[in-house]
Design a protein around this motif. Sequence first.
Motif: not given
Length: 127
Positions: A12-19, A102-121
């Motif tokens: 989502i952050v990457a998309l906002l940057v593209a916009l 911004g991408v570094w700080a944004a949260p994400a989750a993956s089908t691999t079972g790994v997730s990252v919250g807000w802040g550092p990866d």
Amino acid sequence: METTMLKNGKAIVALLVALVVAAWPQLFGNHRLDLAEGITLAAALVAVLVTYLVPLVPSAPWLKTLLFAATAGLGVATAVVPGGITSDELLLILGAVASALGVWAAPAASTTGVSVGWGPDQYDLAA
């Protein structure tokens, strides 16, 4: 929206940057999308796609951010290399750097079972 943001925050952050990259020449430049700006926009869209498609892996939770930063930097380089750095291009360079953070700080989750919250990866396998 909260669940989507937590799962796809980096994309989502990457998309906002593209916009912003798409709007920048229309708002502050010559109001035309020239070839260099089009290539920069295409690179920004590829960065969105890469950021969305690359899964988080336990051994390299920072991989999404690294790939985004590389594609964002290459996109800006296409605009800068031909004629030197103008003030608009300098702002694009600074924006690319800031967007990688911004991408570094944004949260994400993956089908691999790994997730990252807000802040550092950092990852949490239990999430």
